[in-house]
Write an enzyme that holds these catalytic residues in place. Structure first.
Site, mmCIF file in Angstrom:
data_model
loop_
_atom_site.group_PDB
_atom_site.id
_atom_site.type_symbol
_atom_site.label_atom_id
_atom_site.label_comp_id
_atom_site.label_asym_id
_atom_site.label_seq_id
_atom_site.Cartn_x
_atom_site.Cartn_y
_atom_site.Cartn_z
ATOM 1 N N CYS A 347 0.833 -1.203 0.000
ATOM 2 C CA CYS A 347 0.000 0.000 0.000
ATOM 3 C C CYS A 347 0.869 1.255 0.000
ATOM 4 O O CYS A 347 1.574 1.515 -0.950
ATOM 5 C CB CYS A 347 -1.003 -0.038 1.152
ATOM 6 S SG CYS A 347 -2.419 1.065 0.889
ATOM 7 N N HIS A 431 -3.674 -5.354 0.960
ATOM 8 C CA HIS A 431 -3.475 -5.791 2.352
ATOM 9 C C HIS A 431 -3.986 -7.222 2.486
ATOM 10 O O HIS A 431 -4.892 -7.651 1.765
ATOM 11 C CB HIS A 431 -4.262 -4.903 3.313
ATOM 12 C CG HIS A 431 -3.803 -3.479 3.375
ATOM 13 N ND1 HIS A 431 -2.595 -3.113 3.927
ATOM 14 C CD2 HIS A 431 -4.399 -2.325 2.962
ATOM 15 C CE1 HIS A 431 -2.467 -1.801 3.845
ATOM 16 N NE2 HIS A 431 -3.535 -1.299 3.263
#
Length: 507
Positions: A347, A431
């Protein structure tokens, strides 16, 4: 126990302090009730955390509430955490309402009026849950005795008063002063609030419970309230944390007996402790593997013996880049990449590894150079991406979740999930991908080969199975060490009548 035509019963788990164990106790009660055949849901009106999760309907909620839903055996929804605050600095947070970001707000602005306006929203969510479930177990935040914030409170006594739910206060005896904390917490509340404080629950006790019993009796004589249990300290009770520098399953790896490495070598993983680190639970699945040692680092020299360096998610990508450069970690990462030594960016960490960032949304810094390790250009959009992607990587099925404002344009490299790979540098917005067992093992084999380690992933580690074991342990704690019959009476019937008022009460 059934809601029937009347709203479901419930309970608020409050704490004498932050990190007293509210999340653990709430999850444990949910798992215990689910075992009894009770259809139960968790609820936290307002959560402040950088660890979040995306529900199946695409809503962002706190990971702790997603974990509690798993403990209850139900699908998490935005109703279970209607307000999520994601800090962006010491003074401001992004406000996520019913799973969607609605803007940035200062703490003064939030507590100065916005929070009070949200009481109707959170009570409506709670009532919807009460219409669907047999019981709702609410988690408070911080302490209910924060008298400076009581007027605008929607997560502790504010929600308890609105729902007429009894309150059990959890205290961490490992910190010391638990009896004073129980008494003081109660005595600082108004008479109306005190009427809902049903009693107390001691958490993290070490030793002989009989030595504690005289204190509990004195506390009862002074407050008129029972202690509903003494939960023993347990190593490795890993759950998804709200905040704090922790790897939830690392405790299980380091503090309990685990299987030795399957291969000849261990694998050392260093996680850069970037500012505003978010979803550091991504590395839990690595820490759960026999022979994988995970640690957080903030100095360049700590990368020297690492076989894999992870640059995790963050709520401040540009700020994280500055921090990496200030500490010499950026140069160390560039050297690693040149030497073919493994680096994984997730991310915000993925964005930092790219060539260029255009940010007029998060940091408003404009054009910023990335580390240049991946052929990626990032543009920050005002609309947040919230998704639950699935796919295949390294020949294995994998799924995850996305929470980001940055939009990545991948200009080269080998495809890797939604990102790319160049040599031993990987980057993705996903994630949770390492929770997919086959993919995690394949990734670790790649890392071990690049690092020159004779490490072999265990063939049978099930991360989902380990999570269930952890949640069962929490249920066991409640079932074995709490007065479950009394808790059930509270959930069904509310706080006992005639609870005495402790002076001085709220000013």
């Amino acid at each position: 126990m059934s809601g029937g035509s009347r709203p479901a019963g419930g309970l608020l788990v409050a704490g004498t302090t932050s990190d007293a164990g509210k999340s653990v106790v709430t999850a444990g009660i949910c798992r215990w009730l689910a075992r009894q055949g009770v259809k139960v849901a968790p609820f936290k009106a307002q959560n402040m955390s950088l660890n979040s999760f995306v529900t199946r309907e695409g809503a962002e909620i706190g990971r702790a509430q997603a974990m509690q839903a798993q403990a209850a055996g139900v699908e998490p929804t935005a109703l279970m955490n209607p307000v999520l605050l994601k800090p962006g600095s010491d003074r401001s947070s992004q406000v996520v309402l019913l799973g969607r970001p609605v803007g940035e707000m200062s703490a003064r602005g939030y507590h100065g009026g916005r929070q009070e306006q949200l009481l109707g929203v959170v009570t409506d969510c709670l009532e919807q849950l009460r219409g669907t479930y047999d019981a709702v177990i609410c988690e408070g935040a911080g302490s209910p005795a924060e008298i400076n914030l009581r007027r605008t409170d929607i997560v502790n006594m504010g929600i308890a008063r609105a729902a007429r739910f009894p309150v059990v206060v959890v205290g961490d005896i490992d910190r010391g002063g638990v009896f004073a904390s129980f008494f003081g917490t109660t005595a600082l509340l108004s008479e109306a609030d005190q009427s809902l404080i049903a009693g107390y629950l001691v958490n993290k006790f070490r030793g002989d419970v009989s030595l504690l019993e005289p204190g509990m009796e004195m506390l009862r004589s002074m407050t008129g309230r029972a202690t509903y249990g003494v939960l023993p300290y347990r190593h490795g009770l890993g759950i998804d944390e709200e905040d704090g520098l922790r790897v939830s399953l690392r405790g299980a790896v380091r503090e309990s007996v685990v299987a030795p490495p399957v291969g000849e070598d261990v694998l050392r993983v260093a996680v850069c402790a970037v500012p505003l680190m978010s979803n550091f639970t991504d590395v839990d699945a690595l820490a759960a593997e026999p022979g994988v040692v995970v640690r957080f680092v903030d100095r360049a020299e700590e990368l020297a013996d690492a076989d894999l360096v992870v640059v995790p998610g963050t709520r401040g990508t540009v700020r994280a880049l500055e921090w990496l450069r200030e500490r010499g970690l950026a140069d160390a990462l560039v050297r690693r990449a040149a030497e073919g030594r493994p680096v994984l960016g997730i991310c915000g960490g993925f964005q930092a590894l790219g060539e260029h960032i255009e940010d007029h949304v998060e940091s408003r810094a404009g054009s910023v150079a990335g580390l240049g390790l991946l052929p990626v250009r990032v543009r920050f959009a005002r609309e947040k991406t919230l998704a639950r992607p699935t796919g295949t990587a390294l020949g294995e099925p994998v799924d995850g979740y996305e929470i980001h404002h940055g939009v990545a344009e991948v200009l080269g490299g080998e495809p890797f999930l939604d990102g790319c790979r160049v040599g031993a540098v990987w980057g993705t917005h996903w994630h949770g991908s390492l929770e997919s067992d086959g993919f995690r093992r394949a990734f670790l084999r790649e890392v071990a080969a690049a690092a020159g380690r004779r490490f072999v992933p265990a063939p049978d580690t099930s991360f989902a199975g380990l999570r269930e074991e952890q949640l069962d342990l929490l249920g066991d704690l409640i079932e074995e060490h709490a007065d479950t019959a009394a808790l059930l009476r509270l959930i069904e019937g509310g706080a006992p009548a005639g609870l005495p008022f402790l002076p001085p009460g709220a000013p």
